[in-house]
Scaffold this motif. Structure first.
Motif, PDB file in Angstrom:
ATOM      1  N   ASP A 195     -27.170 -10.987  -4.056  1.00  0.00           N
ATOM      2  CA  ASP A 195     -26.629 -10.034  -3.085  1.00  0.00           C
ATOM      3  C   ASP A 195     -27.723  -9.127  -2.532  1.00  0.00           C
ATOM      4  O   ASP A 195     -27.745  -8.812  -1.337  1.00  0.00           O
ATOM      5  N   THR A 226     -28.076   2.266   5.135  1.00  0.00           N
ATOM      6  CA  THR A 226     -26.853   1.510   4.870  1.00  0.00           C
ATOM      7  C   THR A 226     -27.043   0.574   3.680  1.00  0.00           C
ATOM      8  O   THR A 226     -26.150   0.424   2.837  1.00  0.00           O
ATOM      9  N   VAL A 268     -24.783   0.597   0.295  1.00  0.00           N
ATOM     10  CA  VAL A 268     -24.082  -0.566  -0.248  1.00  0.00           C
ATOM     11  C   VAL A 268     -24.478  -0.790  -1.706  1.00  0.00           C
ATOM     12  O   VAL A 268     -23.630  -1.013  -2.571  1.00  0.00           O
ATOM     13  N   GLU A 279     -18.030  -1.611  -6.248  1.00  0.00           N
ATOM     14  CA  GLU A 279     -17.822  -2.031  -4.860  1.00  0.00           C
ATOM     15  C   GLU A 279     -18.703  -3.249  -4.591  1.00  0.00           C
ATOM     16  O   GLU A 279     -19.788  -3.366  -5.157  1.00  0.00           O
ATOM     17  N   PRO A 280     -18.245  -4.159  -3.741  1.00  0.00           N
ATOM     18  CA  PRO A 280     -19.034  -5.376  -3.508  1.00  0.00           C
ATOM     19  C   PRO A 280     -20.330  -5.074  -2.764  1.00  0.00           C
ATOM     20  O   PRO A 280     -20.359  -4.246  -1.859  1.00  0.00           O
ATOM     21  N   THR A 310     -22.255  -7.004  -0.612  1.00  0.00           N
ATOM     22  CA  THR A 310     -22.375  -8.226   0.179  1.00  0.00           C
ATOM     23  C   THR A 310     -22.870  -7.903   1.579  1.00  0.00           C
ATOM     24  O   THR A 310     -22.775  -6.759   2.038  1.00  0.00           O
ATOM     25  N   ARG A 353     -20.018  -6.533   3.767  1.00  0.00           N
ATOM     26  CA  ARG A 353     -19.768  -5.087   3.623  1.00  0.00           C
ATOM     27  C   ARG A 353     -20.875  -4.289   4.287  1.00  0.00           C
ATOM     28  O   ARG A 353     -20.643  -3.248   4.887  1.00  0.00           O
ATOM     29  N   TYR A 354     -22.102  -4.794   4.187  1.00  0.00           N
ATOM     30  CA  TYR A 354     -23.246  -4.126   4.817  1.00  0.00           C
ATOM     31  C   TYR A 354     -23.011  -3.990   6.320  1.00  0.00           C
ATOM     32  O   TYR A 354     -23.135  -2.906   6.885  1.00  0.00           O
ATOM     33  N   ALA A 379     -20.237  -4.224   7.965  1.00  0.00           N
ATOM     34  CA  ALA A 379     -19.059  -3.401   8.234  1.00  0.00           C
ATOM     35  C   ALA A 379     -19.424  -1.915   8.217  1.00  0.00           C
ATOM     36  O   ALA A 379     -18.972  -1.143   9.074  1.00  0.00           O
ATOM     37  N   LEU A 380     -20.257  -1.509   7.263  1.00  0.00           N
ATOM     38  CA  LEU A 380     -20.689  -0.104   7.209  1.00  0.00           C
ATOM     39  C   LEU A 380     -21.668   0.223   8.339  1.00  0.00           C
ATOM     40  O   LEU A 380     -21.624   1.318   8.905  1.00  0.00           O
TER      41      LEU A 380
END
Length: 198
Positions: free
Chosen positions: A22, A46, A50, A58-59, A61, A64-65, A67-68
């Motif tokens: 990851d 970011t 993450v 929290e994942p 991934t 998610r990166y 998305a943030l």
């Protein structure tokens, strides 16, 4: 006797290897997000956010990166990118002048490198702070305080940068993955500072 590491259904290698994978995928995502250069501080911040979330289960991934990161490109983040580019150009110009053989060039080069190392440490520690997600000035002030009060952590940040640069220099394809381990190191130094405070 320690218990065997817990594995999720379908997980082949275990949580530590999964985290390593990851981190590498986040490193690649950070590199791609930093290509416009002006987005580099927000991209690294970011990545740190993450990876900081791993301690809260929290994942970590690339999904998610991204998305943030979509919520990060606001004027403050772009201004941080402009300042980072301007600082890099200023350092490059100073070192070029020092290499031109001007009187006092050696002393000037040493002073310029010292100031650059301190500024880089503060900037990277600011990226690792939770405040950088919404308020860069607060993150920079806290990072400057951390840099002074935690010299061991600052040395760890510079060592992480040197290691990342050495890895990228030794094997160029690693340059695309280096931001992930660097972000993990920055998040680790920040976590170390938080636990030392408590």
């Amino acid at each position: 006797m320690s218990a065997a590491p817990h594995r999720e259904p379908g997980e082949i290698f275990g949580p530590r290897t999964t985290l390593f994978a990851d981190v590498l995928s986040i490193g690649l995502a950070t590199t791609l997000s930093s290509l416009p250069l002006i987005t580099a501080p927000a991209a690294l911040s970011t990545a740190c956010a993450v990876l900081r979330g791993v301690s809260n289960d929290e994942p970590a991934t690339a999904g998610r990166y991204f998305a943030l990161l979509r919520h990060r490109l606001r004027p403050g983040d772009l201004l941080a990118g402009i300042l980072a580019i301007a600082g890099t150009l200023l350092v490059a110009a100073d070192l070029a002048l020092a290499g031109a053989g001007l009187p006092g060039a050696r002393l000037f080069a040493i002073a310029a490198m010292t100031v650059t190392a301190i500024a880089l440490t503060v900037a990277l520690r600011a990226c690792s702070r939770p405040e950088s997600v919404s308020d860069w000035p607060t993150a920079l002030r806290a990072a400057a305080t951390d840099t002074v009060r935690d010299p061991a952590g600052s040395a760890l940040v510079l060592l992480a940068v040197a290691t990342a640069a050495l890895c990228a220099w030794m094997m160029l394809p690693l340059a695309f993955l280096v931001p992930g381990p660097l972000a993990l190191a920055l998040a680790g130094v920040a976590r170390r500072r938080e636990t030392a405070g408590t």
